[in-house]
Enzyme design. Structure first.
Site, PDB file in Angstrom:
ATOM      1  N   LYS A   7       0.816  -1.213   0.000  1.00 58.86           N
ATOM      2  CA  LYS A   7       0.000   0.000   0.000  1.00 58.86           C
ATOM      3  C   LYS A   7       0.847   1.260   0.000  1.00 58.86           C
ATOM      4  O   LYS A   7       2.058   1.230   0.244  1.00 58.86           O
ATOM      5  CB  LYS A   7      -0.975  -0.026   1.182  1.00 58.86           C
ATOM      6  CG  LYS A   7      -2.088  -1.043   0.972  1.00 58.86           C
ATOM      7  CD  LYS A   7      -3.197  -0.939   1.987  1.00 58.86           C
ATOM      8  CE  LYS A   7      -4.350  -1.875   1.609  1.00 58.86           C
ATOM      9  NZ  LYS A   7      -5.431  -1.857   2.619  1.00 58.86           N
ATOM     10  N   ARG A  36      -3.401 -10.016   4.993  1.00 61.53           N
ATOM     11  CA  ARG A  36      -3.781 -10.141   3.580  1.00 61.53           C
ATOM     12  C   ARG A  36      -2.625  -9.599   2.739  1.00 61.53           C
ATOM     13  O   ARG A  36      -2.286  -8.409   2.850  1.00 61.53           O
ATOM     14  CB  ARG A  36      -5.065  -9.347   3.333  1.00 61.53           C
ATOM     15  CG  ARG A  36      -5.610  -9.435   1.914  1.00 61.53           C
ATOM     16  CD  ARG A  36      -6.890  -8.611   1.790  1.00 61.53           C
ATOM     17  NE  ARG A  36      -7.504  -8.725   0.478  1.00 61.53           N
ATOM     18  CZ  ARG A  36      -7.183  -7.961  -0.578  1.00 61.53           C
ATOM     19  NH1 ARG A  36      -6.254  -7.021  -0.455  1.00 61.53           N
ATOM     20  NH2 ARG A  36      -7.794  -8.137  -1.737  1.00 61.53           N
TER      21      ARG A  36
END
Length: 285
Positions: free
Chosen positions: A228, A262
């Protein structure tokens, strides 16, 4: 408070005696990290199956299939197109010995995937759709509720909180109660603070630092930090060079109480978690 040590995923038991890995399979043209990798007009099923089998061999316990990008600024995808991308993949992955999760907030697609045999719905809107929650309850599937401020197209414009920890936790607590009233059992719920979904770098770092403060009623915490922008901001790396930073973030999350991480880079994350497990085993000796 006793923490949940497993999740019931439509009859499959996800053991959480140690942190588990959820591998990401994006069937999208525009996901921030790997958009287009598995989509060639339609889903590239042979390539997807190879990647899924590799993830399982490397240590993934769950495979999470998504057909709509939720990166900042992403445009919505209609349900028919999302289903065209996702359903053939779900059907193929159900041939494997693993838990299959579908990353969607659309109730129709959730119902179709669960009817086909999917074990879990990973909902970035946190269960706001009563129809989606009802479909999960009817099938006895697992449901992960995520916090997001705003919508993907606008969520990173100017995210603001008076107290990010309290506001995220309060939202998740409210949605957990709503889902329970709708018939989703406690042992089928997970929560996700939604790193990067309507949060600045400072918000994300505070959430990571105080991760355990976000736990609701002992429910398992799922954390998605992989590749991210917060990792890019800290490391200066583009998405395809964030494996090391992502593994470090997953390790930090697991140390702070994450039950499921995740990730895109399963092997690197599994190695990091093995190091943590070795240290904990020494401490218990």
């Amino acid at each position: 408070m006793a923490f949940a040590r497993y999740v019931d995923c439509a009859g499959r038991r996800l053991d959480l005696s140690e942190p588990r890995i959820m591998g990401v399979i994006n069937v999208t043209p525009d996901s921030f990290s790997d958009g287009g990798r598995f989509l060639r007009g339609g889903p590239d099923l042979p390539r997807i199956l190879d990647a899924a089998q590799a993830m399982l061999a490397e240590g993934a316990a769950i495979l999470d299939v998504g057909g709509e990008s939720t990166r900042p600024g992403a445009a919505p995808v209609d349900e028919a197109e999302e289903a065209r991308r996702v359903m053939p993949v779900v059907e193929r992955l159900l041939e494997l010995d693993t838990i299959v999760s579908v990353d969607t907030s659309k109730p129709g697609l959730a119902a179709r995937a669960l009817a086909a045999g999917a074990h879990m719905i990973n909902d970035v809107t946190g269960g706001r759709s009563a129809e989606l929650v009802a479909a999960v309850a009817e099938r006895g599937a697992a449901l992960c509720l995520m916090h997001m401020q705003g919508k993907p197209r606008t969520m990173q414009v100017a995210p603001r909180y008076r107290d990010v920890i309290a506001e995220v936790r309060d939202f998740l607590a409210g949605q957990v109660e709503r889902c329970r009233r709708a018939g989703v059992a406690h042992e089928r719920l997970m929560i996700d603070p939604g790193f990067g979904f309507g949060k600045t770098l400072e918000h994300n770092l505070r959430l990571l630092r105080q991760l355990e403060d976000l736990r609701v009623d002992g429910l398992p915490l799922l954390v998605g930090l992989s590749r991210k922008s917060m990792i890019g901001t800290v490391t200066g790396r583009p998405p395809d060079r964030r494996a090391a930073g992502s593994a470090a973030a997953a390790l930090l999350a697991a140390e702070r109480g994450a039950d499921v991480v995740r990730v895109h880079d399963v092997a690197e994350t599994a190695d990091a978690l093995r190091m943590l497990a070795a240290l904990k085993e020494l401490e218990r000796a």
